[in-house]
Design an enzyme around this catalytic site. Structure first.
Site, PDB file in Angstrom:
ATOM      1  N   HIS A   1       0.738  -1.362   0.289  1.00  0.00           N
ATOM      2  CA  HIS A   1       0.078  -0.077  -0.034  1.00  0.00           C
ATOM      3  C   HIS A   1       1.260   1.122  -0.283  1.00  0.00           C
ATOM      4  O   HIS A   1       2.314   1.361   0.102  1.00  0.00           O
ATOM      5  CB  HIS A   1      -0.973  -0.037   1.407  1.00  0.00           C
TER       6      HIS A   1
ATOM      7  N   ASP B   1       3.121  -4.674   8.347  1.00  0.00           N
ATOM      8  CA  ASP B   1       2.022  -4.080   8.063  1.00  0.00           C
ATOM      9  C   ASP B   1       0.635  -4.931   8.215  1.00  0.00           C
ATOM     10  O   ASP B   1       0.611  -5.497   6.911  1.00  0.00           O
ATOM     11  CB  ASP B   1       1.687  -2.997   6.800  1.00  0.00           C
TER      12      ASP B   1
ATOM     13  N   GLN C   1      -4.352  -5.302   6.491  1.00  0.00           N
ATOM     14  CA  GLN C   1      -4.963  -6.510   6.373  1.00  0.00           C
ATOM     15  C   GLN C   1      -5.285  -7.944   6.829  1.00  0.00           C
ATOM     16  O   GLN C   1      -5.889  -9.190   6.978  1.00  0.00           O
ATOM     17  CB  GLN C   1      -4.826  -7.438   4.642  1.00  0.00           C
TER      18      GLN C   1
ATOM     19  N   LYS D   1     -10.667  -1.601  10.154  1.00  0.00           N
ATOM     20  CA  LYS D   1     -10.929  -2.679   8.897  1.00  0.00           C
ATOM     21  C   LYS D   1     -11.462  -4.142  10.400  1.00  0.00           C
ATOM     22  O   LYS D   1     -11.750  -5.070   9.095  1.00  0.00           O
ATOM     23  CB  LYS D   1      -9.781  -2.663   7.932  1.00  0.00           C
TER      24      LYS D   1
ATOM     25  N   CYS E   1      -4.589   2.357  -3.618  1.00  0.00           N
ATOM     26  CA  CYS E   1      -3.483   2.481  -2.712  1.00  0.00           C
ATOM     27  C   CYS E   1      -2.187   1.921  -3.450  1.00  0.00           C
ATOM     28  O   CYS E   1      -1.302   1.996  -2.962  1.00  0.00           O
ATOM     29  CB  CYS E   1      -3.599   3.183  -1.501  1.00  0.00           C
TER      30      CYS E   1
END
Lengths: 149, 414
Positions: free
Chosen positions: B127, B205, B208, B231, B371
């Site tokens: 991202h 990261d 997700q 999220k 993104c």
């Protein structure tokens, strides 16, 4: 889905077979622009003969609305004088494709419709500044382009 | 809670927005969960209750409301720590979201530790939030940013990492646990162990991954891990940076101001203890407290059940979409290697046109570059369509998505 207010026969046709699609080598004006949020991205090429747009082409990647509007814009602009291009409005372009309603109904998709016009106005702007040293015309154009959507 | 299809369907009653009708009175089919998830009543009510009954600033005043608010805020920190199997909740820093978490590390750790000629390694499927902060840092420090490429399956070509590490110049490897476009789940343990063996720091990261699978940070053993509440059923404006205590202690502060200080004098200041050293200013108290309810909600269902539910939906979606002529699917064909994200293109119809047309059928997907323009360049597309699933989605909704593509075909006379 017949009578779709956006995806008319004309838009689909233009998106499949865009007019004036391609590059102009060594164009007098070359301008690239994109919509950072949706990713439409085009290059616009113009040749100027005297005060007339003698040739215009575009290429790039975009949705059907962007491709159709870019096509129609190039058709409408070819042969016009710089002065006429300066005065050319977004309503003229949108009404040609029956997309005036996008201004009200879709603040997202209006950007797809007007990307080519924005690119054109900025391109002509830099031409006024760099080649014609006409800062008054340039200033107005810059402001118009920046506030198109 | 039993992890049956019907019990997952029952969850829908907790999400008021899922009952909405959109456009021409079409039932909302919300398949944009990788962008943000919907919120259950439990979360919405907790935020409302906080403002109605407890609202106060935290950490200082001694009055009753301040005490209640501070306690609820700090309880969330403990809950996050437990949720991720972190022993010491001082290692949990609240930030605005994943983006801020990564920027915090790039600024506070990166500026002290990255020197001219050093290398930071990231991947092609990041991202923008895990690319741009490192571009800024490497440009400032005259360091280098390198990418691990992806193969045709959308998986990382790890041998490139070996090459980078062998230069001896790599200081940080930073990558997403799960790609927000391809759904690819990164081989985290392999990457961490490669980096560990040569003393290179690792940032993951988890934007997700944390919402969709059981994450055990002690077991993963990275140095930094970052994710967002919104999220995973929580409110926007809350995220978490986890980092090892010994790293956080050595790090310079990020933002200066209230709460992050121990003593301020005219010309010098000493820093507060962890985690407050990195939490300057009044934090997003109400939403942090709301986030606790999101975690409770997910824990009640069970993260492994959630993963299985999404795997089932993803398998179904991939199978059904394969049958539709003109669909190009991106990412690995093996559902076990991916999360509940399906990116696709439909014939040569631009994703914005697909998105606009199926929106009229009530179907919400994402169309665009997500993104992840570096990845779009790699795939050689301007954009993709992306359907992404969560706990409340059903196979029937995937059927609606697929039948709505028939409308696209009709409009474009395919």
């Amino acid at each position: 889905m017949s009578g779709d207010p956006i995806y008319t026969e004309m838009i689909i046709e233009y998106s499949r077979n865009p007019s004036n699609y391609g590059k102009l080598e060594d164009a007098h004006i070359h301008r690239h622009d994109s919509n950072p949020l949706c990713g439409d991205s085009i290059d616009l090429y113009l040749n100027i003969d005297g005060d007339k747009i003698s040739d215009i082409k575009f290429d790039g990647k975009g949705c059907a609305i962007c491709m159709a509007c870019s096509s129609v814009l190039t058709e409408m602009i070819k042969g016009k004088t710089l002065d006429e291009v300066k005065k050319f409005t977004k309503d003229e372009l949108l009404s040609e494709l029956g997309l005036e309603h996008l201004i009200k109904t879709s603040p997202v998709r209006i950007k797809c419709a007007l990307l080519s016009l924005k690119t054109l106005k900025f391109g002509i702007y830099s031409y006024f500044v760099d080649k014609l040293k006409d800062s008054e015309s340039a200033g107005n154009l810059n402001e118009e382009a920046a506030n198109l959507y | 809670m039993q992890a049956t299809t019907s019990s997952f369907k029952d969850l829908r009653n907790d999400f008021p927005v899922l009952n909405r009708r959109v456009r021409d009175n079409k039932k909302l089919v919300y398949l944009d969960n990788a962008a943000t998830t919907q919120k259950p009543n439990q979360v919405i009510d907790a935020i409302s209750d906080y403002y109605k009954n407890h609202n106060s600033n935290i950490h200082r005043a001694v009055h009753a409301l301040a005490e209640e608010s501070t306690e609820a805020f700090e309880e969330t920190r403990d809950k996050v720590a437990k949720f991720l199997n972190v022993e010491d909740s001082q290692e949990i820093i609240f930030v605005r979201g994943t983006t801020e978490g990564i920027n915090l590390v790039a600024y506070a750790w990166g500026r002290d530790n990255i020197k001219e000629g050093d290398i930071i390694v990231t991947t092609e499927y990041e991202h923008h939030s895990n690319i741009v902060p490192w571009q800024l840092l490497t440009q400032e420090k005259k360091a280098k940013l390198k990418y691990i490429d992806i193969d045709d399956n959308g998986e990382l070509m790890l041998e490139q990492l070996d090459d980078y590490l062998s230069t001896g110049k790599v200081k940080l490897v930073t990558f997403s646990h799960m790609s927000n476009v391809l759904g690819t789940i990164s081989p985290v343990k392999e990457i961490v162990s490669k980096c560990r063996s040569v003393g290179v720091k690792v940032l993951i990261d988890g934007a997700q991954s944390v919402p969709h699978m059981k994450i055990d940070l002690t077991d993963l053993n990275s140095d930094f891990y970052v994710f967002s509440a919104h999220k995973m059923l929580g409110p926007t404006g809350v995220g978490v940076l986890w980092a090892k205590k010994e790293i956080l202690e050595k790090m310079s502060p990020f933002l200066g101001g209230g709460d992050m200080i121990r003593e301020v004098h005219k010309y010098e200041t000493t820093w507060n203890d962890l985690p407050y050293k990195f939490e300057a200013g009044t934090p997003n108290i109400a939403d942090v407290i709301g986030f606790a309810k999101a975690i409770e909600y997910l824990e009640k269902i069970g993260m492994n059940n959630i993963r299985n539910h999404e795997l089932e939906l993803t398998k179904y979606a991939l199978d059904e979409m394969k049958k539709v002529p003109g669909i190009t699917l991106y990412g690995t064909k093996e559902p076990e290697k991916r999360g509940g994200v399906v990116s696709f293109n439909f014939n040569d119809v631009h994703p914005h046109d697909v998105g606009t047309i199926i929106d009229k059928e009530g179907v919400a997907i994402r169309s665009g570059h997500h993104c992840a323009q570096v990845l779009m360049e790699k795939l050689n597309v301007a954009a993709t369509n992306r359907a992404s699933f969560y706990i409340y989605n059903t196979k029937e909704e995937i059927d609606v998505l697929i039948s709505s593509l028939q409308h696209v075909a009709k409009v474009f006379k395919l």
